[in-house]
Design an enzyme around this catalytic site. Structure first.
Site, short mmCIF file in Angstrom:
data_model
loop_
_atom_site.label_atom_id
_atom_site.label_comp_id
_atom_site.label_asym_id
_atom_site.label_seq_id
_atom_site.Cartn_x
_atom_site.Cartn_y
_atom_site.Cartn_z
N LEU A 18 2.53 13.64 31.07
CA LEU A 18 1.75 14.61 31.85
C LEU A 18 0.36 14.08 32.20
CD1 LEU A 18 2.78 17.94 30.08
CD2 LEU A 18 3.36 17.23 32.41
N HIS A 19 -0.11 13.11 31.47
CA HIS A 19 -1.38 12.46 31.82
C HIS A 19 -1.20 11.45 32.96
CE1 HIS A 19 -3.18 14.09 28.12
NE2 HIS A 19 -4.34 13.62 28.52
N GLY A 26 9.06 8.04 2.94
CA GLY A 26 10.49 8.28 3.02
C GLY A 26 10.88 8.47 4.47
N PHE A 30 2.95 -3.13 3.14
CA PHE A 30 2.66 -1.87 3.83
C PHE A 30 1.83 -0.93 2.96
CE2 PHE A 30 7.20 -2.61 5.60
CZ PHE A 30 6.73 -3.56 6.51
N GLU A 47 8.29 -2.99 -1.10
CA GLU A 47 8.27 -4.45 -1.22
C GLU A 47 8.85 -5.08 0.04
OE1 GLU A 47 8.78 -4.42 -6.10
OE2 GLU A 47 10.29 -5.43 -4.87
N GLU A 55 3.41 14.54 -1.33
CA GLU A 55 3.17 13.44 -0.39
C GLU A 55 3.79 13.74 0.97
OE1 GLU A 55 4.03 8.62 0.10
OE2 GLU A 55 4.41 9.61 -1.82
N ARG A 56 5.03 14.21 0.97
CA ARG A 56 5.71 14.48 2.24
C ARG A 56 5.11 15.70 2.94
NH1 ARG A 56 11.35 12.66 -0.67
NH2 ARG A 56 11.04 10.45 -0.21
N HIS A 98 16.98 2.85 -12.01
CA HIS A 98 15.71 3.58 -11.86
C HIS A 98 15.07 3.90 -13.22
CE1 HIS A 98 17.21 7.59 -13.04
NE2 HIS A 98 18.30 7.30 -12.38
N ALA A 138 1.48 1.44 -4.74
CA ALA A 138 2.28 0.31 -4.26
C ALA A 138 3.72 0.47 -4.71
CB ALA A 138 1.69 -1.00 -4.76
#
Length: 381
Positions: free
Chosen positions: A339-340, A366, A156, A127, A244-245, A180, A124
């Site tokens: 295309l569908h 990110g 989220f 926010e 993660e990315r 930070h 988490a």
């Protein structure tokens, strides 16, 4: 061409995982989408077969295998559907915080259950008023004796409904300069006093993936649930964001591959003006362009996975891949739907689901705008 990190044992593992998913996931996926959640028993089945947390130490329930096995899991889950992203988050994003920064006691307490699927994890950070500006989070954790008192909201949050253990980024020193340096990570358990879940969020796509709001009101957390050292949370987050990315880039690449495959099958079968639409030059050019982008993306991605597994600092390249491959996938989703024709807009065709699911990949882990900021900074601008 086989990726350099893929060995015979990875191929055997992939074959076993595919067989499992063909029985336990593919037949039920559309129902999970309709139900707006993946059942917990699927997590337990994944754990029983050794498909959860395979890279952690054997003493904690893992297999101590290389990260190539995690790549195989992420790829095969994405082939089923993007809504299974929560399992990759559990395996390769949240659990590594515990494995890398957790104490021996924390590992013994939590990791075995993470490997069996009895404990589902989440992280988490985001926010309601803070997304990319992580240093600006407002959730606080005040130490009082043997406990932290946590106040704030998160949103989220992937696995937000199912999660039993949530790593929460919070301010243990709101007055820190720079900001930070006041961030710490706390592991908050499901039954913590003062912790409640808000809404299960109704998303455009990823319907079966449970995303939720989390609320902490004088939430009581034992001080031994601090992950690593106080004030180093931001540093830990930055150290883990490369993986993660990379996980997001892998999913985007596989989604693009799957969308192209289904579209080629469709244009070969569909006829217009007395011939297969695959024989029209426009169709051929579109397919050729997408196939080229996908091949180039796969070559770059496999190189990055190899560098990551060797322990190299590939932050700049991973930022490039996260941006470019998610953009590629989003563009390919639109081209494939076109295309569908009209059928592409019908829910019974998988391309419709893929079209809904892929855009968020350029936002989470990110935003792609942040990826460009990182790239520009790291190349000296």
């Amino acid at each position: 061409m086989t990726a350099p990190y893929i060995k015979e044992e990875h191929k055997i593992f992939r074959k076993s995982l595919r067989k499992f998913l063909e029985k336990e996931a593919y037949p039920y996926y559309e129902q999970w989408e309709a139900d707006r959640i993946i059942p917990r028993d699927f997590w337990l089945k994944m754990g029983e077969q050794g498909f959860l947390c395979p890279t952690i130490d054997e003493q904690y329930g893992g297999s101590e295998v290389d990260w190539g096995f995690a790549v195989v899991i992420n790829e095969e889950l994405e082939r089923v559907g993007s809504g299974l992203v929560g399992i990759g988050l559990h395996n390769d994003i949240v659990v590594p915080y515990l494995a890398s920064y957790g104490t021996k006691e924390q590992k013994q307490k939590w990791l075995p259950s993470c490997a069996t699927g009895e404990m589902i994890t989440a992280i988490a950070m985001t926010e309601p008023g803070t997304g990319s500006d992580l240093a600006g989070i407002k959730t606080t954790a005040r130490l009082e004796g043997e406990y932290y008192i946590v106040n704030g909201q998160k949103t989220f949050i992937t696995n937000g409904i199912h999660s039993d253990l949530i790593i929460v980024a919070c301010k243990t020193n709101p007055d820190a300069v720079p900001a930070h340096k006041g961030i710490s990570l706390l592991a908050i358990e499901r039954d913590a006093t003062g912790f409640t879940r808000g809404r299960k969020l109704n998303k455009v796509g990823l319907h079966c993936q449970d995303t939720a709001e989390l609320i902490f009101e004088d939430c009581i957390v034992p001080k031994e649930n601090l992950i690593g050292e106080e004030g180093k949370g931001f540093l830990y987050l930055m150290e883990k964001l490369q993986q993660e990315r990379l996980v997001v880039a892998i999913a985007a690449q596989v989604a693009a591959e799957e969308m192209l495959k289904m579209t080629i099958d469709y244009v070969k079968a569909r006829e217009a003006f007395g011939k297969s639409i695959s024989r029209f030059q426009n169709t051929q050019f579109k397919i050729a362009e997408m196939a080229t982008d996908i091949e180039m993306g796969r070559a770059f991605l496999d190189l990055l996975i190899t560098e990551h597994m060797l322990g190299k600092d590939a932050v700049t390249k991973v930022s490039m891949a996260k941006w470019k491959l998610t953009e590629n996938a989003r563009k390919i989703a639109a081209e494939c739907m076109q295309l569908h024709g009209g059928y592409g807009y019908m829910e019974e065709y998988e391309i419709a689901r893929r079209y809904r699911d892929i855009p968020v990949a350029s936002i989470y882990a990110g935003t792609n705008e942040i990826m460009k900021v990182i790239i520009a900074k790291n190349i000296g601008l």
